[in-house]
Design an enzyme around this catalytic site. Structure first.
Site, short mmCIF file in Angstrom:
data_model
loop_
_atom_site.label_atom_id
_atom_site.label_comp_id
_atom_site.label_asym_id
_atom_site.label_seq_id
_atom_site.Cartn_x
_atom_site.Cartn_y
_atom_site.Cartn_z
N LYS A 115 0.82 -1.22 0.00
CA LYS A 115 0.00 0.00 0.00
C LYS A 115 0.84 1.26 0.00
O LYS A 115 0.46 2.26 -0.59
CB LYS A 115 -0.98 0.02 1.18
CG LYS A 115 -2.10 -0.99 1.01
CD LYS A 115 -3.32 -0.62 1.83
CE LYS A 115 -4.49 -1.52 1.50
NZ LYS A 115 -5.58 -1.41 2.45
N LYS A 201 -5.33 -10.47 -6.09
CA LYS A 201 -6.52 -10.88 -5.31
C LYS A 201 -7.71 -9.97 -5.64
O LYS A 201 -7.51 -8.80 -5.99
CB LYS A 201 -6.21 -10.93 -3.82
CG LYS A 201 -6.01 -9.58 -3.19
CD LYS A 201 -5.95 -9.66 -1.67
CE LYS A 201 -5.80 -8.24 -1.16
NZ LYS A 201 -5.74 -8.03 0.22
N LYS A 204 -11.40 -4.51 -3.04
CA LYS A 204 -12.22 -3.30 -3.14
C LYS A 204 -11.46 -2.17 -3.81
O LYS A 204 -12.04 -1.27 -4.37
CB LYS A 204 -12.56 -2.79 -1.72
CG LYS A 204 -13.48 -3.67 -0.95
CD LYS A 204 -13.67 -3.12 0.46
CE LYS A 204 -13.15 -4.12 1.46
NZ LYS A 204 -13.71 -4.03 2.79
P1 TYM Z 1 -10.59 -6.39 4.60
O1 TYM Z 1 -11.59 -5.37 4.90
O2 TYM Z 1 -9.64 -6.13 3.49
O3 TYM Z 1 -11.27 -7.77 4.28
C1 TYM Z 1 -12.23 -8.38 5.17
C2 TYM Z 1 -12.05 -9.89 5.16
O4 TYM Z 1 -12.15 -10.39 3.82
C3 TYM Z 1 -11.02 -11.19 3.51
N1 TYM Z 1 -10.71 -11.03 2.08
C4 TYM Z 1 -10.54 -12.04 1.21
N2 TYM Z 1 -10.61 -13.37 1.37
C5 TYM Z 1 -10.41 -14.15 0.26
N3 TYM Z 1 -10.16 -13.64 -0.98
C6 TYM Z 1 -10.07 -12.30 -1.17
N4 TYM Z 1 -9.83 -11.81 -2.38
C7 TYM Z 1 -10.27 -11.44 -0.05
N5 TYM Z 1 -10.27 -10.08 0.10
C8 TYM Z 1 -10.54 -9.86 1.42
C9 TYM Z 1 -9.90 -10.63 4.39
O5 TYM Z 1 -8.88 -11.58 4.58
C10 TYM Z 1 -10.65 -10.30 5.66
O6 TYM Z 1 -10.77 -11.45 6.47
N6 TYM Z 1 -7.19 -5.58 8.19
C11 TYM Z 1 -8.47 -6.21 7.88
C12 TYM Z 1 -9.59 -5.79 8.79
C13 TYM Z 1 -9.30 -5.98 10.24
C14 TYM Z 1 -9.28 -7.21 10.96
C15 TYM Z 1 -8.98 -6.86 12.30
C16 TYM Z 1 -9.48 -8.55 10.60
C17 TYM Z 1 -9.03 -4.99 11.13
N7 TYM Z 1 -8.82 -5.53 12.36
C18 TYM Z 1 -8.87 -7.83 13.28
C19 TYM Z 1 -9.38 -9.50 11.60
C20 TYM Z 1 -9.08 -9.15 12.92
C21 TYM Z 1 -8.86 -5.86 6.47
O7 TYM Z 1 -8.50 -4.83 5.96
O8 TYM Z 1 -9.75 -6.74 5.91
#
Ligand code: TYM
Length: 339
Positions: A115, A201, A204
């Site tokens: 990022k 991947k 968003k």
């Molecule tokens: P975020 O918002 O990017 O994504 C939310 C969840 O979706 C999963 N994910 C995917 N899984 C499979 N294939 C994909 N292409 C894909 N894109 C997203 C992510 O692995 C995630 O589980 N940092 C985290 C949010 C967060 C968090 C936490 C998660 C903040 N604090 C504490 C767990 C525990 C994030 O940006 O996820």
């Protein structure tokens, strides 16, 4: 068992989020509420400010994400659904853990490298310390399991390292403060790839909406996106090994398997030898069948913003009550005087 996980409210919920994480949130909610444990699911709105953003969009995306999660099956009566901004204990614990996290650990995070790109000097400090807030998110509640997609594995490992170092540095050996959280990553849909590039991947932040299936897409849009998805000219193989080196084909077959609740081998047993001209319409129809009810619920729920705000308020109250004891113990362990 204590389940904790989060999602950034930075846009639409997409198929990667759903298959990689949210489906498991729902499954764990069913299992855990029957066994008497807790599930805490939150909107990582405090993480969302680590990148440039428009405040009004963050507000509306936060509400839309609540509607999307409830539409997917998260029940605010059984799970604690909230946003970080209403539980300031997350930010407080992050600061306390900043003393334990090491610069070297954060420098190794692939999300930071991706990022920030080449312009590290111009990246926000929040983007760099993002994983410490994520560690605070789960350690605050003594999470035992964290359902996430594969891309969050490294952040979870960091949370474990922080917990371990804090316990070693500030706690008696027989009285560690923090539980070491275990990631729960689904074996099949851990990393759903972009429809336009099997090497990236589904995300968003991809500028092309054709790269992802949004949970809010209507049937026509889904069929179009699948039809236009990048593939190769070969027919599908009859066995999994035949998908090696064919990233796009592998991704579409994996999506089919995950949605149908079956294995990649079972999908190939059915479609092996067929071209994409036959497979793509079948995949499109399966997607429409599985996503249409979610989409319909989402459209109904998103209208009532007062109800969505009430869900977050009630969830945040419950989350604060669970967070305070661990936060207080952390202050005390560090020798900070509290009145
Ligand atoms: P975020 O918002 O990017 O994504 C939310 C969840 O979706 C999963 N994910 C995917 N899984 C499979 N294939 C994909 N292409 C894909 N894109 C997203 C992510 O692995 C995630 O589980 N940092 C985290 C949010 C967060 C968090 C936490 C998660 C903040 N604090 C504490 C767990 C525990 C994030 O940006 O996820």
């Amino acid at each position: 068992m204590r389940i904790v996980s989060g999602i950034q409210p930075t846009g639409n919920l997409h198929l990667g989020n759903y298959l990689g994480a949210i489906r498991n949130w729902v499954a764990m909610q069913e299992q855990i509420s029957a066994e008497g444990g807790e599930c805490l699911y939150f909107l990582a709105d405090m993480h969302a400010i680590s990148m440039p953003h428009t405040p009004a969009d963050l507000t509306s995306n936060t509400r839309e994400m609540v509607a999307a999660l409830v539409a997917c099956g998260i029940d605010p009566e059984r799970s604690i659904l909230f946003n970080q901004a209403q539980v300031p204990q997350h930010a407080e614990l992050q600061w306390l853990l900043n003393g334990t996290a090491r610069m070297g650990w954060l420098n190794r995070m692939t999300q930071w490298k991706d990022k920030a790109g080449k312009n590290r000097e111009g990246a926000s400090v929040a983007l760099f310390t993002y994983p410490v807030l994520q560690a605070a998110d789960v350690l605050l509640y003594q999470a035992t399991h964290v359902p996430v997609g594969d891309d969050q594995k490294q952040h979870l490992e960091l949370a474990r390292d922080i917990a371990q170092k804090f316990n070693n540095d500030f706690c008696a050996e027989d009285a560690p403060l923090f539980t070491l959280p275990a990631p729960y990553i689904p074996p099949e849909a851990a990393r759903i790839m972009s429809l336009r590039d099997g090497g990236a991947k589904m995300s968003k932040s991809d500028p092309s909406d054709m790269s992802r299936i949004n949970m809010t897409d209507d049937a026509d849009t889904i069929m179009q996106k699948v039809k236009k998805a990048k593939t190769d000219p070969e027919p599908l193989p009859s066995e999994k090994a035949g998908l090696e080196g064919r990233a796009e084909a592998k991704n579409l077959v994996s999506v089919y398997a995950a949605l149908a609740g079956t294995s990649v081998d079972a999908v190939l047993a059915e479609f092996g030898g067929e071209g994409f001209g036959k497979f793509k319409p079948a995949l499109g129809e399966l997607l429409v069948e599985k996503l249409a009810p979610i989409n319909q619920r989402f459209v109904e729920l998103r209208r009532d913003t007062a109800a969505l705000d009430a869900i977050l308020k009630a969830g945040s109250e419950k989350a604060r009550a669970l967070a305070i004891p661990t936060l207080e113990r952390t202050y005390t362990a560090l020798g900070l005087v509290r009145g």
